[in-house]
Structures are given as structure tokens and as C-alpha cells.
Write an enzyme that holds these catalytic residues in place. Sequence first.
Site, PDB file in Angstrom:
ATOM      1  CE  LYS A  84      -1.971  47.879  40.275  1.00 21.41           C
ATOM      2  NZ  LYS A  84      -2.316  49.248  40.685  1.00 21.41           N
ATOM      3  CB  THR A  85       5.358  47.946  39.640  1.00 17.90           C
ATOM      4  OG1 THR A  85       4.286  47.964  38.718  1.00 17.90           O
ATOM      5  CG2 THR A  85       6.632  47.536  38.944  1.00 17.90           C
ATOM      6  CG  ASP A 129       1.670  46.853  35.268  1.00 15.72           C
ATOM      7  OD1 ASP A 129       0.700  46.673  36.037  1.00 15.72           O
ATOM      8  OD2 ASP A 129       2.164  47.977  35.069  1.00 15.72           O
ATOM      9  CB  THR A 178      -6.021  49.323  37.207  1.00 12.86           C
ATOM     10  OG1 THR A 178      -6.061  49.006  35.811  1.00 12.86           O
ATOM     11  CG2 THR A 178      -4.657  49.863  37.556  1.00 12.86           C
ATOM     12  NE  ARG A 237       2.937  55.294  39.627  1.00 18.76           N
ATOM     13  CZ  ARG A 237       2.260  54.425  38.879  1.00 18.76           C
ATOM     14  NH1 ARG A 237       1.471  54.856  37.920  1.00 18.76           N
ATOM     15  NH2 ARG A 237       2.354  53.134  39.111  1.00 18.76           N
TER      16      ARG A 237
END
Length: 360
Positions: A84-85, A129, A178, A237
Amino acid sequence: MRDERKAMNDEYSFDLKEAFRSDAQKDAGEGVAQEELSLRPQRLKEYIGQKQVIDSLTIAILAAKKRQEPLDHIIFQGPPGLGKTTLANIVSKEMGVRIHHATGPALEKGGDLVSILTSLERGDIFFIDEIHRLPKIVEELLCPAMEDFAMDIIFDKGANARTYRSRLEWFTLIGATTRSGLLSRPLRERFGIVRELGFYTMDEIALIIKRSAAILKVGIDDEGGYEISRRARGTPRVANHLLKRVRDYSQVKADGKIDGSVAQKALSLEGVDSDGLTILDRKFLEAIVTYYKGGPAGIEAIAATLQEDSGTLEELVEPFLLQQGYLIRTSSGRRATEKAYLHLNVTPPKDSPQPQRSLL
Ligand code: ADE
């Protein structure tokens, strides 16, 4: 009690929580390894996976550029670690605009928001975020700012109260969450582009690992890549995190190259089993199977049994177990499926549930 809990956590060799620390937390903290940042794709064309999201973003960006207008507000939702980032950063690069990073809980007061919004130039991106954790008071200021690009600031109280309308430049808000269910309706409705990120396929993760290995200048063959990919929970990640642990192992215990056997040995040291389940995942399933006789068990009860935070379990552990069919969620709680019993080498009861729908 604390020591007991610490000892229990120390057993988790592969620390899910560390691997999943949010990007914004990492970006804001010291010592985000330059290496880690460099593994993230910088442009849309470098991005692997999430094809629909990438295709639709590409169109939105091209159209906005053609009109010479800022982009619509965007929200990316989905489990942690899926990009997302990274996507927010890519959008700013592709649009050629600045990006200002913030996190929901850190924007404590209306004033924090006002000072950021008034500093934005036309087209700039404001990235928040964990936007579901925005304090209510900040959210109430943000909604009209997103809609009208103006803020009503109130001075004084009671009879002396005066409002001053501060005009803002036309900016783009990108939110990441999330927990999309926790977003208030008025906020959600102000996003023109809503995109859900899902887990990556094994092939996509293997490609991401290959790309990362090339950037890290470590040799890896296809078997090595797939051994890591199988255990990466469909999450870039985690894949990059595991790749670095396997690289360490290969440099100390082998010739510095990663093949299937090196990857397998390194990853079993990390406590990640061949289906990608960590010790914490297995403890979660074990708690339901043995302590709660297969369930249903409430998340708070499971969290208390494991002495873990229920939010951590809901965000980091459950999505993958649900997606892989080890777990089902019912109105009365979580139940372990037949697959969970078999994975733990426990004979499943005759009525153990099957996954509700195949997500695989
Ligand atoms: N590194 C992390 N995520 C990635 C992605 N989706 N594509 C390419 N490289 C990545």
C-alpha cells in the site's frame, strides 16, 4: 507473567511482528536500511502482481495527466505488507508530485492536520497510513477538506466564536488501511478510487524474490526462489525479509548462492514450515484445536490463551490462515478446519469444518 510472555515470544524465531512493522513506522524511524527501501519498486512498470490495481491506476494517472488535474482521492485496503505504501510512493513519482507521509494515530490534533494541509501545493499527495486509526476530531476536519479543498477554522468560543475559511490547494489524499471495516462511512465515501490489495500468487512472489536477489546481488536459482516463495504468505514484505535471512545463511554456511537445499535449511531455522506457517500461526491453531476443542473460540479468548494482542492476531495471523483454509470465522467464533488438524498431526473430528469457500 511478563517473563513468561517474553519467553514465549522469544520462541518466535521468525518475528511476524517485526517483519510486518508498518512501512510508515519504518520510514519514520531511524535506520530503515537503504537496502530495504531500494527493494521496493519505484515505478508502475516495475511492479509485479496486483494486475487489476496497477491497470486501473495506470489509466487514472494517464487521464489525470492529460487533463492536467490532480488525481482523485485513493484508498488502498488489505492486509499488511502487500504494497500500500509502495503504491502511494509510485503514484507520486508517476504524477511527478511531492508526497507527505503521516499515520492516523500520529495525527492527534486538528492543528496537526491543518499545518500539513495548508502546506500542500496543487497536486501534492497526502498519504495517511492506518487511516482507520485517525482520531474522530481529525476525521471531521479532513472530510470537508477532501470534498471542498477548504477548511473552516473556528476561533474563540461561545458568542465570540468566528469562523475563518482557509482555502486549500487541490491535493490528493491517499489512505491505507488494514481494517477497512473500521472506516467511517463519510470518510470512505470521499474516496473516488477504492482498491483492495490481495495476497500475491506463488509465481508473483517468486518473481519478486528474483528481482530482489538481483538488487541485493545474491545468486539464487529457481528452486531456491520457490522454497522462499512457498513460505512467504503471499506477501512481498515477508518474502524480502526471508530472502535476507536465507542470504545470511548462504554466506555463512554455504558458498553464498541460494539453491533449494540452502533455502530449506535456512528457513527451517527460522521456524517457518513448508506451508509458510510460523510458530505463531501454529500456536494459534493449536490453541483452537487443543484448548478450545476445535472452536468456536472468540478472538479475545484465543489472544488471552496465547498472551498475545488480539489486534496482532487479527491483522497478522488470521488473514493468511483464513485464506489458506486452516480457519473459518463463524458468528460464534473461529473454528479450525480439517486442514488445520491434519497440519498439526491431530486426527480431525468427523464434524470438523471445511473452508467456507476456496480462495486459493
Ligand atoms: N518488492 C516488493 N513488492 C514488490 C512488487 N510488488 N513488485 C516488485 N518488487 C517488489
